[in-house]
Design an enzyme around this catalytic site. Structure first.
Site, PDB file in Angstrom:
ATOM      1  N   VAL A 152       0.305   4.618  63.568  1.00 16.81           N
ATOM      2  CA  VAL A 152      -0.900   5.385  63.239  1.00 16.81           C
ATOM      3  C   VAL A 152      -1.690   5.693  64.506  1.00 16.81           C
ATOM      4  O   VAL A 152      -2.070   6.840  64.771  1.00 16.81           O
ATOM      5  CB  VAL A 152      -1.777   4.624  62.221  1.00 16.81           C
ATOM      6  CG1 VAL A 152      -3.044   5.417  61.913  1.00 16.81           C
ATOM      7  CG2 VAL A 152      -0.993   4.348  60.942  1.00 16.81           C
ATOM      8  N   TYR A 153      -1.950   4.677  65.295  1.00 12.08           N
ATOM      9  CA  TYR A 153      -2.686   4.848  66.542  1.00 12.08           C
ATOM     10  C   TYR A 153      -1.942   5.791  67.481  1.00 12.08           C
ATOM     11  O   TYR A 153      -2.528   6.725  68.048  1.00 12.08           O
ATOM     12  CB  TYR A 153      -2.889   3.494  67.216  1.00 12.08           C
ATOM     13  CG  TYR A 153      -3.598   3.554  68.544  1.00 12.08           C
ATOM     14  CD1 TYR A 153      -4.974   3.780  68.609  1.00 12.08           C
ATOM     15  CD2 TYR A 153      -2.900   3.381  69.740  1.00 12.08           C
ATOM     16  CE1 TYR A 153      -5.635   3.837  69.834  1.00 12.08           C
ATOM     17  CE2 TYR A 153      -3.548   3.438  70.962  1.00 12.08           C
ATOM     18  CZ  TYR A 153      -4.912   3.659  71.003  1.00 12.08           C
ATOM     19  OH  TYR A 153      -5.554   3.726  72.217  1.00 12.08           O
ATOM     20  N   ALA A 154      -0.636   5.560  67.652  1.00 11.61           N
ATOM     21  CA  ALA A 154       0.146   6.401  68.558  1.00 11.61           C
ATOM     22  C   ALA A 154       0.099   7.863  68.123  1.00 11.61           C
ATOM     23  O   ALA A 154      -0.019   8.768  68.958  1.00 11.61           O
ATOM     24  CB  ALA A 154       1.586   5.901  68.621  1.00 11.61           C
TER      25      ALA A 154
END
Length: 242
Positions: A152-154
Site C-alpha cells: 500500500v505504502y509503496a
C-alpha cells in the site's frame, strides 16, 4: 555553512518531526525563513520556539480538506512569497494487504498522494506568476522497488514518482524546478508501523539512515544553478539489502 538560501522563504509540511524537521533545520541554517506546517500544535510551538523568528508555525490538519485548501494562502499572509515548497507529510501502512485496515489505507493515500497534489496545485499559480520556484516531494526507495512488505505504502510512492516527473515537464518552462528525494528506511516515527521483525532486522544490520542525511540531499537539490534540476535522488543505508 554558507547561507545559500538567504532571503528565501520555504514551506515544509510534516515539519514538527522526522525528515520535515531535519529539512527545516537545514533550510534555516542556509538562511531561509521557513513556514513549518503540522497538525501537532504542541510540538510545532516547541520546535518554533527553539528556532527563533525565522521559524514560522502554521497548524493545519492536512487531512481536513477545507483546512488543507488554506495552506498556501495562510503561508503567503505570513511571508509575502514562497520560493520553496517541500511536500513532506506522509503516513505509512505496511504489512500484508489482507491485514490492512481500509480506513487507514484511505488516510494514507489521501495524505501521501491527494494532499501532495492539492498543495502543489495551490502553490503553482504563485510560482508561475513569479517565474521561479522549487518544489520537492519526499518520496521513498519504495517508489523504485515493489517492496513486498509494504504494497500500500509503496503504491502511494510510485504514484508520487509519476506525478513529480510529469508535473516537472509541465512547469519547467515557468522557471520552476520539481524533484523528489527517495530515501530508504529513515529513523523516524513512521518506522513505528513497520513489522516488528523487519524493524529489528534493519536495526541489527545497520540498515537505517538519519533524517539529517535526507535533509542534506534536499539542500543540495535546492542549491544547484537554476539551469540544473535534480529530478530524483535515491539514497539508502550502505548496508540496506532489498
Amino acid at each position: 555553512m554558507a547561507r545559500e538560501l538567504e532571503g528565501k522563504v520555504a514551506v515544509v509540511t510534516g515539519a514538527a518531526s522526522g525528515i520535515g524537521l531535519a529539512s527545516t533545520d537545514a533550510l534555516l541554517a542556509a538562511g531561509a525563513r521557513v513556514v513549518l506546517v503540522d497538525r501537532d500544535d504542541v510540538a510545532l510551538t516547541t520546535v518554533c520556539g527553539e528556532r527563533g523568528e525565522a521559524a514560522i508555525p502554521l497548524v493545519i490538519d492536512l487531512l481536513d480538506s477545507k483546512a488543507c485548501s488554506t495552506l498556501v494562502q495562510q503561508a503567503l499572509a505570513r511571508t509575502g512569497h514562497i520560493d520553496i515548497f517541500h511536500a513532506n507529510a506522509g503516513l505509512y501502512v505496511g504489512g500484508d494487504l489482507i491485514d490492512a485496515d481500509t480506513a487507514a489505507i484511505d488516510r494514507m493515500l489521501n495524505l501521501n498522494v491527494n494532499v501532495v497534489m492539492k498543495n502543489i496545485h495551490d502553490v503553482l499559480p504563485h510560482m508561475i506568476e513569479r517565474r521561479t520556484g522549487d518544489i520537492i516531494v519526499t518520496s521513498s526507495l519504495a517508489a523504485h522497488f515493489p517492496t513486498p512488505w509494504e504494497p500500500v505504502y509503496a503504491s502511494s510512492k510510485w504514484a508520487i514518482n509519476c506525478f513529480v516527473q510529469t508535473v516537472r515537464r509541465q512547469v519547467f518552462k515557468h522557471g520552476i524546478r520539481v524533484g523528489s528525494v527517495s530515501p530508504g528506511p529513515v529513523i523516524s516515527a513512521l518506522l513505528a508501523d513497520w513489522p516488528k521483525e523487519k524493524l529489528l532486522e534493519a536495526k541489527q544490520s545497520g540498515s537505517l539512515i538519519e533524517a539529517s542525511e535526507v535533509a542534506d540531499v534536499v539542500l543540495y537539490m535546492l542549491t544547484r544553478q537554476r539551469g540544473t534540476t535534480i529530478r530524483d535522488v535515491v539514497l539508502m543505508p550502505t548496508n540496506f539489502d532489498l
